[in-house]
Design a protein around this motif. Structure first.
Motif, PDB file in Angstrom:
ATOM      1  N   ASP A 133      -5.686  20.518  10.922  1.00 45.59           N
ATOM      2  CA  ASP A 133      -4.444  19.904  11.386  1.00 45.59           C
ATOM      3  C   ASP A 133      -3.295  20.831  11.031  1.00 45.59           C
ATOM      4  O   ASP A 133      -3.354  21.540  10.028  1.00 45.59           O
ATOM      5  N   THR A 134      -2.263  20.844  11.832  1.00 42.08           N
ATOM      6  CA  THR A 134      -1.096  21.652  11.489  1.00 42.08           C
ATOM      7  C   THR A 134      -0.349  21.018  10.319  1.00 42.08           C
ATOM      8  O   THR A 134      -0.431  19.812  10.077  1.00 42.08           O
ATOM      9  N   GLY A 135       0.374  21.840   9.584  1.00 43.63           N
ATOM     10  CA  GLY A 135       1.180  21.353   8.479  1.00 43.63           C
ATOM     11  C   GLY A 135       2.607  21.835   8.601  1.00 43.63           C
ATOM     12  O   GLY A 135       2.863  22.949   9.073  1.00 43.63           O
ATOM     13  N   LEU A 136       3.551  21.001   8.178  1.00 40.65           N
ATOM     14  CA  LEU A 136       4.976  21.332   8.246  1.00 40.65           C
ATOM     15  C   LEU A 136       5.661  20.961   6.943  1.00 40.65           C
ATOM     16  O   LEU A 136       5.368  19.918   6.346  1.00 40.65           O
ATOM     17  N   THR A 137       6.589  21.788   6.511  1.00 42.23           N
ATOM     18  CA  THR A 137       7.405  21.454   5.350  1.00 42.23           C
ATOM     19  C   THR A 137       8.134  20.134   5.580  1.00 42.23           C
ATOM     20  O   THR A 137       8.696  19.897   6.651  1.00 42.23           O
ATOM     21  N   GLY A 138       8.103  19.271   4.575  1.00 36.81           N
ATOM     22  CA  GLY A 138       8.923  18.065   4.607  1.00 36.81           C
ATOM     23  C   GLY A 138       8.345  16.901   5.368  1.00 36.81           C
ATOM     24  O   GLY A 138       9.025  15.887   5.535  1.00 36.81           O
ATOM     25  N   ARG A 139       7.083  17.008   5.813  1.00 36.35           N
ATOM     26  CA  ARG A 139       6.540  15.910   6.610  1.00 36.35           C
ATOM     27  C   ARG A 139       5.928  14.812   5.741  1.00 36.35           C
ATOM     28  O   ARG A 139       5.484  13.795   6.255  1.00 36.35           O
ATOM     29  N   LYS A 140       5.907  14.994   4.427  1.00 41.15           N
ATOM     30  CA  LYS A 140       5.374  13.965   3.528  1.00 41.15           C
ATOM     31  C   LYS A 140       6.473  13.463   2.592  1.00 41.15           C
ATOM     32  O   LYS A 140       6.288  13.339   1.388  1.00 41.15           O
ATOM     33  N   ILE A 141       7.643  13.129   3.164  1.00 39.58           N
ATOM     34  CA  ILE A 141       8.777  12.739   2.327  1.00 39.58           C
ATOM     35  C   ILE A 141       8.563  11.377   1.655  1.00 39.58           C
ATOM     36  O   ILE A 141       9.151  11.115   0.606  1.00 39.58           O
ATOM     37  N   ILE A 142       7.722  10.524   2.226  1.00 39.31           N
ATOM     38  CA  ILE A 142       7.459   9.242   1.586  1.00 39.31           C
ATOM     39  C   ILE A 142       6.496   9.429   0.416  1.00 39.31           C
ATOM     40  O   ILE A 142       6.663   8.832  -0.656  1.00 39.31           O
ATOM     41  N   VAL A 143       5.478  10.269   0.592  1.00 39.47           N
ATOM     42  CA  VAL A 143       4.616  10.644  -0.531  1.00 39.47           C
ATOM     43  C   VAL A 143       5.446  11.292  -1.634  1.00 39.47           C
ATOM     44  O   VAL A 143       5.229  11.057  -2.823  1.00 39.47           O
ATOM     45  N   THR A 146       0.829  -1.202   0.000  1.00 41.01           N
ATOM     46  CA  THR A 146       0.000   0.000   0.000  1.00 41.01           C
ATOM     47  C   THR A 146       0.864   1.253   0.000  1.00 41.01           C
ATOM     48  O   THR A 146       1.882   1.310   0.697  1.00 41.01           O
ATOM     49  N   SER A 147       0.471   2.241  -0.791  1.00 46.04           N
ATOM     50  CA  SER A 147       1.085   3.576  -0.751  1.00 46.04           C
ATOM     51  C   SER A 147      -0.018   4.619  -0.771  1.00 46.04           C
ATOM     52  O   SER A 147      -1.136   4.351  -1.229  1.00 46.04           O
ATOM     53  N   GLU A 148       0.303   5.809  -0.287  1.00 45.32           N
ATOM     54  CA  GLU A 148      -0.678   6.896  -0.240  1.00 45.32           C
ATOM     55  C   GLU A 148      -0.166   8.126  -0.969  1.00 45.32           C
ATOM     56  O   GLU A 148       1.027   8.285  -1.207  1.00 45.32           O
ATOM     57  N   SER A 149      -1.109   9.006  -1.312  1.00 44.16           N
ATOM     58  CA  SER A 149      -0.797  10.351  -1.774  1.00 44.16           C
ATOM     59  C   SER A 149      -1.764  11.308  -1.098  1.00 44.16           C
ATOM     60  O   SER A 149      -2.808  10.892  -0.585  1.00 44.16           O
ATOM     61  N   VAL A 150      -1.390  12.574  -1.070  1.00 45.51           N
ATOM     62  CA  VAL A 150      -2.259  13.609  -0.502  1.00 45.51           C
ATOM     63  C   VAL A 150      -2.345  14.770  -1.484  1.00 45.51           C
ATOM     64  O   VAL A 150      -1.479  14.959  -2.324  1.00 45.51           O
ATOM     65  N   SER A 151      -3.411  15.545  -1.367  1.00 45.35           N
ATOM     66  CA  SER A 151      -3.645  16.646  -2.304  1.00 45.35           C
ATOM     67  C   SER A 151      -2.809  17.867  -1.951  1.00 45.35           C
ATOM     68  O   SER A 151      -2.218  17.956  -0.873  1.00 45.35           O
ATOM     69  N   GLU A 152      -2.820  18.839  -2.860  1.00 42.98           N
ATOM     70  CA  GLU A 152      -2.120  20.103  -2.626  1.00 42.98           C
ATOM     71  C   GLU A 152      -2.708  20.870  -1.451  1.00 42.98           C
ATOM     72  O   GLU A 152      -2.058  21.752  -0.887  1.00 42.98           O
ATOM     73  N   GLY A 153      -3.962  20.552  -1.081  1.00 41.06           N
ATOM     74  CA  GLY A 153      -4.604  21.235   0.042  1.00 41.06           C
ATOM     75  C   GLY A 153      -4.378  20.584   1.378  1.00 41.06           C
ATOM     76  O   GLY A 153      -4.824  21.114   2.413  1.00 41.06           O
ATOM     77  N   HIS A 154      -3.707  19.422   1.401  1.00 45.11           N
ATOM     78  CA  HIS A 154      -3.331  18.808   2.675  1.00 45.11           C
ATOM     79  C   HIS A 154      -2.405  19.769   3.418  1.00 45.11           C
ATOM     80  O   HIS A 154      -1.549  20.418   2.803  1.00 45.11           O
ATOM     81  N   PRO A 155      -2.539  19.914   4.735  1.00 41.55           N
ATOM     82  CA  PRO A 155      -1.743  20.940   5.444  1.00 41.55           C
ATOM     83  C   PRO A 155      -0.237  20.819   5.244  1.00 41.55           C
ATOM     84  O   PRO A 155       0.452  21.844   5.113  1.00 41.55           O
ATOM     85  N   ASP A 156       0.293  19.608   5.207  1.00 44.97           N
ATOM     86  CA  ASP A 156       1.733  19.465   4.974  1.00 44.97           C
ATOM     87  C   ASP A 156       2.114  19.907   3.561  1.00 44.97           C
ATOM     88  O   ASP A 156       3.184  20.481   3.338  1.00 44.97           O
ATOM     89  N   LYS A 157       1.232  19.651   2.602  1.00 47.37           N
ATOM     90  CA  LYS A 157       1.507  20.069   1.234  1.00 47.37           C
ATOM     91  C   LYS A 157       1.329  21.574   1.054  1.00 47.37           C
ATOM     92  O   LYS A 157       2.005  22.187   0.209  1.00 47.37           O
TER      93      LYS A 157
END
Length: 420
Positions: free
Chosen positions: A255-265, A9-20
């Motif tokens: 939810d809070t968002g941070l740069t670089g928190r979706k490095i696996i995505v 399984t792998s995931e992706s998130v949209s541009e509107g996700h807080p980390d993105k």
């Protein structure tokens, strides 16, 4: 069809996700400085939460950019353009804390000879490629990214189709694989999307969204795929849509968002490996970014050349040192048996030696090969840094004190221009 050996399984998130959102802001600021000054040194981190954006980090450049305007434009382009939803370009607070790069780092990067430029940090970077999907990416991640891009395209360009969509969304695909690591079928799809309030009850609302996913999103996804990948969908896959039942509060308000928190995505969806360094907001002197792009280019070209079916490349650097301290290649037993290719024998070490001979892996050489001092990074901030099609587009930049529109190449590390 034979019974599967395992699920992945792998995931992706949209541009509107807080980390993105945070990644988009960081890369937009980076691009603004590189457009004005290709020699700018930038390491820009972003934090987003309800009605607030904080940007902090290092920028060294004689130029100046309107950071607040860049931040608000990035948020508006994502789709957070309506006040009163907890986060919008129109009324969020912006806090900026940017200062010059440490001279102790700079002395390791700057050299009398440009090609002797040292790495901006120590660390290891990985590149990966396989034959799951036509873009040489893991299939579960590729399908997840495509789905998020399709949903965003509907929201931006065809709002009448699914008029309730808001910017935040996530999806994941589970794929069945054979014991030979070949994808057999899509097993499970999970899709959660932020939405407007409905007048109906929660279950009626969720059912409407699921019906639209089944009748609009998934048919478009399947139609966009090569026939081999499209054939992996049957009528037996499991589908979960907004499984919590309601998703009105989302984005940085949820939810809070941070740069670089979706490095696996951002990379390979959990396949291969990751060295730990994030990408967004970093200029290419940081090998976390530039060497990761080079490693992907190597892995993709080795697989495309027929030297292996799967490839992991590791590069490692010492801060202030130009040449990598190590080059490692792992083909997971899929490499040629021995000496059956005119360019190389079959061992992984022979491939690693080939990489050292064929690719100049000094940071300055990587930057020059892919023209990484250009403002080409904002598009990388969503839907993955890898597996994207390289393309050329105009961009306004400054050179020698003059602003002009130039043709720039985006995702140049995805080119198959080093096949053997």
């Amino acid at each position: 069809m034979s019974k599967y050996a395992y699920l992945f399984t792998s995931e992706s998130v949209s541009e509107g996700h807080p980390d993105k959102v945070a990644d988009r802001i960081s890369d937009s600021i980076l691009d603004a400085w590189l457009a004005a000054d290709p020699e700018a040194r930038v390491a820009c981190e972003t934090f987003v939460t309800t009605d607030c954006v904080m940007v902090a980090g290092e920028v060294s450049s004689p130029e100046r950019v309107d950071t607040d305007a860049i931040i608000r434009r990035a948020i508006r382009e994502i789709g957070y353009d309506r006040p009163g939803l907890g986060f919008s370009a129109e009324d969020c607070e912006i806090i900026t804390r940017l200062h010059a790069q440490s001279p102790d780092i700079s002395r390791g990067v700057v050299r009398a000879s440009a090609l002797d430029q040292g790495a901006g940090d120590q660390g290891m970077m990985f590149g990966y490629a396989c034959r799951d999907a036509e873009e040489y990416m893991p299939l579960a991640l590729s399908l997840s990214h495509r789905t998020m891009q399709l949903l965003a395209g509907i929201r931006h360009n065809e709002p009448g189709l699914m008029p309730y969509l808001r910017p935040d969304a996530k999806t994941q695909f589970t794929v069945e694989f054979s014991d030979r690591h070949e994808p057999l079928r899509v097993h499970t799809i999970v899709l959660s999307t932020q939405h407007d309030e409905f007048s109906a009850d929660d279950e009626e609302m969720r059912s409407r969204i699921e019906a639209d996913v089944r009748s609009i999103v998934l048919p478009r996804l399947i139609a966009s795929l090569p026939s081999r990948e499209a054939s992996l969908f049957d009528d037996k896959f499991i589908l979960h849509v907004n499984p919590t039942g309601k998703f009105v509060i989302g984005g940085p308000a949820g939810d809070t968002g941070l740069t670089g928190r979706k490095i696996i995505v951002d990379t390979y969806g959990g396949r291969g490996a990751h060295g730990g360094g994030a990408f967004s907001g970093k200029d290419p002197s940081k090998v976390d970014r530039s060497a990761a792009y080079a490693a992907r280019h190597i892995a993709k070209n080795l697989v495309a050349s027929g030297l292996c079916d799967e490839c992991l490349v590791e590069l490692a650097y010492a801060i202030g040192v130009a040449e990598p301290v190590s080059v490692f290649v792992d083909t997971f037993g899929t490499g040629l048996a021995s000496g059956t290719h005119r360019a190389v024998g079959g061992s992984d070490q022979a491939l690693a030696n080939l990489v050292r001979d064929k690719w100049d892996l000094r940071p300055a050489a990587i930057i020059e090969r892919f023209a990484l001092k250009n403002p080409i990074y904002t598009p990388t901030s969503s839907y993955g840094h890898f597996g994207r099609k390289s393309y050329v587009a105009p961009m306004r930049t400054q050179r020698d004190g003059l602003w002009a529109e130039r043709e720039l190449t985006f995702f140049p590390w995805e080119k198959l221009d080093a096949a053997l």
